[in-house]
Structures are given as C-alpha cells and as structure tokens.
Write a protein that holds these residues in place. Structure first.
Motif, PDB file in Angstrom:
ATOM      1  N   CYS A  35       0.122   7.802  -8.566  1.00  0.00           N
ATOM      2  CA  CYS A  35      -0.307   7.213  -7.296  1.00  0.00           C
ATOM      3  C   CYS A  35       0.757   6.274  -6.727  1.00  0.00           C
ATOM      4  CB  CYS A  35      -1.605   6.448  -7.492  1.00  0.00           C
ATOM      5  SG  CYS A  35      -3.051   7.479  -7.836  1.00  0.00           S
ATOM      6  N   LEU A  36       1.330   5.436  -7.578  1.00  0.00           N
ATOM      7  CA  LEU A  36       2.312   4.457  -7.096  1.00  0.00           C
ATOM      8  C   LEU A  36       3.647   5.116  -6.779  1.00  0.00           C
ATOM      9  CD1 LEU A  36       1.239   1.562  -9.440  1.00  0.00           C
ATOM     10  CD2 LEU A  36       1.037   1.608  -6.945  1.00  0.00           C
ATOM     11  N   ALA A  37       3.941   6.259  -7.395  1.00  0.00           N
ATOM     12  CA  ALA A  37       5.110   7.031  -6.979  1.00  0.00           C
ATOM     13  C   ALA A  37       4.915   7.551  -5.557  1.00  0.00           C
ATOM     14  CB  ALA A  37       5.348   8.192  -7.942  1.00  0.00           C
ATOM     15  N   ALA A  38       3.706   8.023  -5.263  1.00  0.00           N
ATOM     16  CA  ALA A  38       3.405   8.465  -3.899  1.00  0.00           C
ATOM     17  C   ALA A  38       3.493   7.285  -2.931  1.00  0.00           C
ATOM     18  CB  ALA A  38       2.013   9.088  -3.846  1.00  0.00           C
ATOM     19  N   ALA A  39       2.995   6.127  -3.352  1.00  0.00           N
ATOM     20  CA  ALA A  39       3.054   4.932  -2.508  1.00  0.00           C
ATOM     21  C   ALA A  39       4.495   4.533  -2.229  1.00  0.00           C
ATOM     22  CB  ALA A  39       2.315   3.785  -3.194  1.00  0.00           C
ATOM     23  N   ARG A  40       5.318   4.510  -3.272  1.00  0.00           N
ATOM     24  CA  ARG A  40       6.731   4.134  -3.113  1.00  0.00           C
ATOM     25  C   ARG A  40       7.429   5.031  -2.094  1.00  0.00           C
ATOM     26  NH1 ARG A  40      10.724   5.342  -8.094  1.00  0.00           N
ATOM     27  NH2 ARG A  40      10.059   7.431  -7.440  1.00  0.00           N
ATOM     28  N   GLY A  41       7.260   6.340  -2.264  1.00  0.00           N
ATOM     29  CA  GLY A  41       7.923   7.263  -1.357  1.00  0.00           C
ATOM     30  C   GLY A  41       7.446   7.137   0.074  1.00  0.00           C
ATOM     31  N   GLU A  42       6.136   6.925   0.241  1.00  0.00           N
ATOM     32  CA  GLU A  42       5.573   6.893   1.593  1.00  0.00           C
ATOM     33  C   GLU A  42       5.942   5.612   2.336  1.00  0.00           C
ATOM     34  OE1 GLU A  42       3.537   7.990   5.037  1.00  0.00           O
ATOM     35  OE2 GLU A  42       4.417   9.114   3.363  1.00  0.00           O
ATOM     36  N   VAL A  43       5.871   4.446   1.682  1.00  0.00           N
ATOM     37  CA  VAL A  43       6.200   3.214   2.407  1.00  0.00           C
ATOM     38  C   VAL A  43       7.678   3.194   2.778  1.00  0.00           C
ATOM     39  CG1 VAL A  43       4.316   1.887   1.381  1.00  0.00           C
ATOM     40  CG2 VAL A  43       6.568   1.822   0.300  1.00  0.00           C
ATOM     41  N   LEU A  44       8.529   3.797   1.969  1.00  0.00           N
ATOM     42  CA  LEU A  44       9.942   3.887   2.311  1.00  0.00           C
ATOM     43  C   LEU A  44      10.171   4.914   3.413  1.00  0.00           C
ATOM     44  CD1 LEU A  44      11.506   3.645  -1.257  1.00  0.00           C
ATOM     45  CD2 LEU A  44      11.671   1.935   0.568  1.00  0.00           C
ATOM     46  N   ARG A  45       9.437   6.017   3.369  1.00  0.00           N
ATOM     47  CA  ARG A  45       9.573   7.050   4.401  1.00  0.00           C
ATOM     48  C   ARG A  45       9.228   6.488   5.770  1.00  0.00           C
ATOM     49  NH1 ARG A  45       6.877  10.865   7.192  1.00  0.00           N
ATOM     50  NH2 ARG A  45       4.862  10.004   6.551  1.00  0.00           N
ATOM     51  N   ARG A  46       8.212   5.602   5.816  1.00  0.00           N
ATOM     52  CA  ARG A  46       7.826   5.004   7.095  1.00  0.00           C
ATOM     53  C   ARG A  46       8.943   4.149   7.679  1.00  0.00           C
ATOM     54  NH1 ARG A  46       1.937   2.788   5.072  1.00  0.00           N
ATOM     55  NH2 ARG A  46       0.912   4.828   4.771  1.00  0.00           N
ATOM     56  N   LEU A  47       9.823   3.649   6.810  1.00  0.00           N
ATOM     57  CA  LEU A  47      10.979   2.869   7.274  1.00  0.00           C
ATOM     58  C   LEU A  47      12.166   3.747   7.654  1.00  0.00           C
ATOM     59  CD1 LEU A  47      11.172  -0.091   4.725  1.00  0.00           C
ATOM     60  CD2 LEU A  47      10.438  -0.198   7.106  1.00  0.00           C
ATOM     61  N   GLY A  48      12.013   5.054   7.451  1.00  0.00           N
ATOM     62  CA  GLY A  48      13.117   5.965   7.728  1.00  0.00           C
ATOM     63  C   GLY A  48      14.045   6.142   6.546  1.00  0.00           C
ATOM     64  N   PHE A  49      13.624   5.686   5.353  1.00  0.00           N
ATOM     65  CA  PHE A  49      14.461   5.806   4.157  1.00  0.00           C
ATOM     66  C   PHE A  49      13.992   7.015   3.353  1.00  0.00           C
ATOM     67  CE2 PHE A  49      15.738   4.994  -0.196  1.00  0.00           C
ATOM     68  CZ  PHE A  49      17.028   4.508  -0.058  1.00  0.00           C
ATOM     69  N   ASP A  50      14.896   7.957   3.119  1.00  0.00           N
ATOM     70  CA  ASP A  50      14.570   9.184   2.388  1.00  0.00           C
ATOM     71  C   ASP A  50      14.902   8.977   0.919  1.00  0.00           C
ATOM     72  OD1 ASP A  50      14.308  11.693   1.282  1.00  0.00           O
ATOM     73  OD2 ASP A  50      15.253  12.745   2.956  1.00  0.00           O
TER      74      ASP A  50
END
Length: 474
Positions: free
Chosen positions: A151-166
């Motif tokens: 779950c927290l791996a999904a959270a990490r990726g998504e909050v960074l994606r919202r910032l434009g960080f891949d």
C-alpha cells in the motif's frame, strides 16, 4: 521403521494420509500451550545431519513431527491470550492442505486460472464484507506487514507522480522530499516497511497520541500546515495494545485538504466493520486511500494471509506490476495476481480465503468479532474492582491492558508484578500470556482473537489472573 515399496502415486497418497493422521491427532488433542523443549534441545532434534541418500518419507514425517511438536506454541487453543494471532479455523486448514496438494503457483492467471479466479472472487467479497470502495484492488500477501509495504509503495509512487516526478524513470535519486505523518504509537511494522521503501527518520513527522494511543488530529493539522511537500498519513484501526481507533473522519478531511495520501493499518481493527453496532468506531475509514489487513487474524485463515487494499487500482498496479515477454497473457484471461504484489513465485492464498469466507459467512465473522469483544469486556469487568489491578484501556475491541500496583509478598517493585503474574499463569499450563512495555509501564497484554476462545474461557482466564495476583500481593 521401513515400509514396503509402492507405486509412486500410491506412495504419495499414503504419505499424505500419514501426515493427515498426525495433523488430526494434534488438532483433536490438547497439545501443550507452551514449548517443552529449549533452543538447544530443538536444534538437537532437527539437526540429524544432511543425508547422502534420500530417506523413507514416512520416517521423515515422523521425525519432523517428533522434532517440531516440542517447540510448538498453542495459539490454536482457547487459553492463548499473548498476541493478536488467529487460531487457524479447521475449514481454512483443510483448504490450505488442498492448496499444498494442488501445488499451484498463483503468480499469473495462466499459471493457475483457478488460483487467480479464487482471489478475484474473494477480493470482491472482502470489499463487500469490510464495506470499502468497490473499485479498490486487493493484493493477497503474507500479512499486514507486507500489505503495508504494498500500500505504501503505491502511495509513494502516486504522491510523487502528482508532482510530476516519475519514480520508475528517475528512481530514488533526487527524489522530492515526502513527509510521512505517522503516530508515535504506530505499529513497528509501519516504520519497518517505510524504511524498506527508502524513507528515513528525516521523513517521519511523528504525531503525539493520547493515553489510549489515539493520534492527536489537532497536532496532525498543525504539522500538515507546518511541513511543505507531498505527504502520506499513516493511522490505525486497532491500536496494538489498547485496540483503540484513530479519528478517521477528521483525518480524512485533513488528507483531502492537504492532498495527502491516507493509509490505514487495520491489521485486526478493520474487522470491526463487519459488526453493525461496532462499525461506528470505523466511521470514515472508507475515505482512506489504502488499507492493510490480516486474514490470519479474524478471518482465521492459516498463516500466512494478508490483504493490501488500494482505492486507486492503477497506482497499485504501477507500484507492483511485473511484466516480461514470457509471462503470457491473453485478452480472455482473468486477473493476474502478480499485478498487485511483489512475488512472482507465490502460494495460492485465495483458496483458503475463499473457503473461510464461505465457511463463516458475513454473520459468522460478525459473531466472532462480537464474541471476542464480549470476552475482553468480561475480563476487564471481572478485574476492574480487584485491589491492585488497573485496567489501563477503554475496552473497545478485543484488547485488555492490565497493570499491577502495590508491594508484593517478596517486596518486589510494582514494575515486576506483570511479569510475575504472567509467569504464574503460564506455569499452570492452562494459559499463554506475555507482558509488554507501554507508556512507561510494564503491563499484561490480553488479546482475544482465536476462534476457540469464548466468554467462559475468558472468565476462566480473568479468575486465574485475579488468583495469581492475590497470591503475589498477599
């Protein structure tokens, strides 16, 4: 002893029957709650040396039983109160036997269409049972620790994606700072999995709690205003000691206001949502973005079983998906389990989950949670007026926390009383208890979670606690 040779299939069936005999004998008897052998003796029993030639499988099974049973802990019995561990319901055990016999790898649909479909259907039922957003995805994993990791791996990726960080492209080099807003009394597994994901102490914004371990949402609000950058909020349904629930409605409001991901560690507390009169404690849980929950607790599935539930299935899949040219997939295939967990070689966990959901049903699960709450309340009420015993928590679920105060007959300090009471209870062979350190106190932790534990056995435990304390304090 030696056995006459037989055709391979007949021999295989016979050794399975032999193992089943031992399993039935163990579960139908009254095995000791406590191990009878120490570590040195167990090493001697297990370390027979690596044989040059293979041995008769019947003898191997007999030797395994003889070596293991002296070191087993009786967490399937009614007298087990030490940790929040389920009791492996017989229906789940039977399904788990079949899972081993079938020998399926549940990685992708084509490895085992049956395993993949069992998980797909069981996932749908879990979302209905826990009343979580039906669009959520569910990863079947080992337990709440790995569920939290997913779950927290999904959270990490998504909050960074919202910032434009891949994250998939750039990795952790030059990653923007992510703040992890987490309770000071969060379960240790949450801190562990966050470190596995690359977060460190500088990422943690520890939020204070009240005397029940409930997160202070006003302090969280202040921290969210103070800190800049993307955030992940970690809270819990079911404090490991008190059983308490964080205030999910205001936490969800804060998460929405600040654009933060809200994750709930609901290893055992999330099952309270199955009981209509207890569901209010979980009000607002459905507004979170992810949930970690155990199956080997109130679903009573044999170890290991856990569920990583993520509202945003795309974020879940981006974090976990394993693809390769040789991992075949056709348009008509069903769900691929490996899209939602980190294991490519893995047990078909869905069979036992499917079986337990069918065996207990919605009402059976609710009745078990309700009964265990009644057990915890019965223990607390029985001991509440006993001089020198203090119930340290408001009993809202299945946990009772007891402290002991006053001079003992030996003049020992009150900090040692909980250990002395636990030792006295364990020496009877009727119970399995353990102590813990909580909020500067040594306490006896009472956890009611096994399906075999009923109100009568809970009252028996309370009477034994009272008697042990009176003998120590006299």
């Amino acid at each position: 002893m030696k056995h006459a040779p037989a055709p391979v299939q007949e021999a295989a069936a016979s050794v399975l029957d032999h193992a089943a005999f031992h399993a039935r004998r163990y579960r139908n008897g009254r095995p000791p709650l406590h191990p009878s052998a120490d570590a040195e003796e167990l090493r001697r029993l297990f370390d027979r040396g690596l044989p040059e030639q293979g041995r008769d499988p019947f003898d191997v099974i007999d030797d395994l039983v003889n070596a293991a049973e002296p070191g087993l802990v009786g967490n399937t019995q009614a007298g087990f109160f030490a940790w929040v561990m389920g009791g492996s319901h017989p229906a789940g055990v039977a399904a788990d036997w079949l899972t081993s016999a079938w020998g399926q790898n549940a990685a992708i649909h084509q490895c085992s269409p049956a395993a993949a479909t069992a998980e797909e259907v069981a996932a749908k039922w879990l979302l209905e049972l826990l009343d979580l957003p039906r669009e959520s995805s569910v990863g079947f994993t080992t337990g709440a620790t790995m569920a939290g990791f997913i779950c927290l791996a999904a959270a990490r990726g998504e909050v960074l994606r919202r910032l434009g960080f891949d994250l998939d492209e750039a990795g952790l080099q030059d990653v923007p700072r992510v703040n992890i807003f987490i309770s000071e009394e969060a379960h240790a597994s949450n801190f562990a999995v966050l470190r596995y994901l690359g977060f460190g102490e500088r990422n943690f914004v520890r939020i204070p709690t009240d005397d029940q371990g409930v997160l202070d949402h006003a302090a969280l609000a202040a921290a969210l205003k103070r800190e800049t950058g993307p955030g992940i909020i970690v809270c819990q349904a079911g404090h490991i000691n008190s059983g308490a629930f964080d205030p999910f409605e205001p936490l969800a409001d804060l998460a929405a206001r600040h654009g933060s991901w809200l994750h709930i560690d609901g290893a055992f507390g999330l099952w309270a949502r199955t009981v209509p009169e207890m569901k209010a404690q979980c009000r607002g849980v459905e507004r979170a973005h992810s949930w970690a929950v155990d199956g080997h607790k109130w679903l009573q599935v044999p170890y290991d079983s856990g569920f990583a539930i993520v509202r945003d299935a795309d974020a879940h899949r981006r974090a976990m998906d394993i693809t390769a040219g040789y991992l075949s997939h056709d348009a008509q295939d069903g769900r691929n389990p490996t899209h939602f967990g980190p294991e490519l070689s893995r047990r078909a966990r869905g069979f036992a989950v499917w079986a337990m959901l069918q065996a207990l049903g919605r009402q059976g699960i609710a009745e078990m949670v309700r009964s265990h709450h009644q057990c915890a309340r019965a223990i607390a009420e029985h001991l509440a007026d006993t001089p020198g015993i203090r119930v340290e928590n408001a009993v809202c679920l299945n946990q009772v926390v007891l402290s002991f105060h006053g001079e003992s007959a030996t003049g020992s300090a009150s900090g040692h009383h909980a250990d002395a009471v636990a030792a006295a209870l364990n020496e009877t062979g009727r119970f399995f208890f353990r102590t813990a350190d909580w909020r500067g106190r040594r306490v006896l932790r009472v956890s009611v979670i096994g399906h075999a534990t009923d109100v009568a056995s809970a009252i028996s435990a309370a009477e034994a606690i009272e008697a042990a304390w009176k003998k120590i304090a006299c």
